[in-house]
Design an enzyme around this catalytic site. Structure first.
Site, PDB file in Angstrom:
ATOM      1  CB  THR A 120     -10.905 -40.322   5.225  1.00 57.13           C
ATOM      2  OG1 THR A 120     -12.096 -39.710   4.734  1.00 57.13           O
ATOM      3  CG2 THR A 120     -10.320 -39.479   6.335  1.00 57.13           C
ATOM      4  CG  ASP A 168     -20.727 -41.279   5.080  1.00 55.46           C
ATOM      5  OD1 ASP A 168     -20.101 -41.297   6.146  1.00 55.46           O
ATOM      6  OD2 ASP A 168     -20.520 -40.428   4.189  1.00 55.46           O
ATOM      7  CD  GLU A 221     -11.914 -38.572  10.033  1.00 52.77           C
ATOM      8  OE1 GLU A 221     -11.265 -37.799   9.330  1.00 52.77           O
ATOM      9  OE2 GLU A 221     -13.048 -38.999   9.719  1.00 52.77           O
ATOM     10  CE  LYS A 272     -13.436 -41.831   7.836  1.00 54.82           C
ATOM     11  NZ  LYS A 272     -14.805 -41.290   7.628  1.00 54.82           N
ATOM     12  CG  PHE A 277     -14.079 -37.545   0.333  1.00 59.06           C
ATOM     13  CD1 PHE A 277     -13.786 -38.808   0.808  1.00 59.06           C
ATOM     14  CD2 PHE A 277     -14.451 -36.582   1.251  1.00 59.06           C
ATOM     15  CE1 PHE A 277     -13.860 -39.109   2.152  1.00 59.06           C
ATOM     16  CE2 PHE A 277     -14.542 -36.869   2.608  1.00 59.06           C
ATOM     17  CZ  PHE A 277     -14.238 -38.134   3.055  1.00 59.06           C
TER      18      PHE A 277
END
Length: 316
Positions: free
Chosen positions: A155, A16, A95, A131, A177
């Site tokens: 996400t 990440d 993203e 994303k 998350f």
């Protein structure tokens, strides 16, 4: 063997980060980025070349200033992704602008544009995950994009309703998350920072994992946003785990045995009826934590995107 080595036997490890040195050190299968990580990356001297390339690209494309800024921003996102792909065998997640999170059509167009930029540089779409925030609009965008072999990573996923809708729409991958759920419970004084055990973020992923596997959904579960090593170890066996460099370092430095926690079920169940839009919105709305954290995440990613655009505006 250290804990990271053992963990790799149970789950696919994803970095990440946009930091190339960390990716090289920990050798993950995949890597994920987000607007915050992209902003951090372009603020380092080592990555100034990506700003130069993006500005040159935008000026060559021409158009109004606002269009040049958007083109430069997209170019940076893709160029950083291409650089990361040189050091991993798997996927890079890139993203879409969070400000598009409530517009299905615009998300589809942006995703197609990013994929075109990757493919123009010789990168197959089969190595890229787009994303999108797990709003209803983005889930529907992902459902359409997969028909053109554009795979998505949904996400900012906090509620079980989001997870159900993603599976029913045949989304390729979701990122629940863990840490941000944990943060909310701590902030609400519903959980102490010294809590030891399966916290609400971990429990949420366990519930999603069991549900997906019992109903034989193919959507990949990639737990994300960890705050400590214990959260990661409680989710060993999850399809994928995306972990920050600081926690990867801790896992690599700790010897000792760990056991797989998440396991496939013995019995499969028939799939339930799909959630309608109004059912999704109602079920998601019933989870105050999920409503707040999704909204906050979109706002913050949107702010980081605008901060990046300010940097590019000055250069253009």
């Amino acid at each position: 063997m250290n804990q990271l080595d053992i963990l790799k036997q149970f789950s696919t490890i994803v970095a990440d980060t946009s930091d190339i040195e960390s990716i090289c050190e920990y050798q993950p299968q995949d890597a994920t980025t987000n607007p915050s990580l992209i902003l951090q990356a372009v603020n380092t001297d080592i990555n100034q070349k990506f700003i130069d390339q993006a500005v040159q690209y935008a000026k060559k494309k021409g158009g109004l200033l606002k269009d040049q800024i958007i083109n430069a921003s997209d170019k940076i996102l893709v160029d950083l992704g291409i650089e990361i792909l040189k050091h991993i065998p798997g996927y890079i997640s890139s993203e879409v602008d969070a400000r598009l999170s409530f517009n299905t059509e615009q998300c589809i167009l942006k995703a197609q544009k990013l994929i075109d930029l990757y493919e123009e540089s010789g990168i197959s779409r089969n190595r890229v995950l787009i994303k999108l925030a797990a709003t209803w609009e983005c889930i529907k965008a992902a459902e359409e994009l997969i028909k053109n072999n554009i795979f998505c990573n949904l996400t900012l996923l906090f509620s079980f309703a989001q997870a159900r809708a993603c599976a029913e729409s045949k989304v390729f991958l979701i990122s629940p998350f863990v840490g941000r759920i944990y943060d909310w419970y701590v902030a609400q004084n519903l959980l102490s920072k010294s809590f030891v055990g399966k916290d609400p973020g971990v429990i949420s992923v366990c519930k999603i994992y069991d549900y997906y596997k019992q109903h034989n959904y193919k959507t990949i579960i990639m737990a994300a946003s960890f705050r400590n090593i214990q959260q990661i170890l409680y989710l060993s066996g999850c399809d994928k785990l995306t972990i920050s460099p600081i926690l990867l370092k801790q896992l690599q430095s700790y010897p000792g045995k760990i056991e797989r926690q998440l396991k496939l079920p013995n019995i499969l169940l028939s799939s339930p009826n799909s959630l309608s839009e109004d059912e999704f919105r109602w079920e998601h709305n019933q989870d105050a934590m999920a409503v707040q954290k999704l909204s906050e995440g979109i706002r913050n990613f949107g702010k980081d995107q605008m901060d990046l655009e300010k940097i590019l505006s000055k250069r253009i």
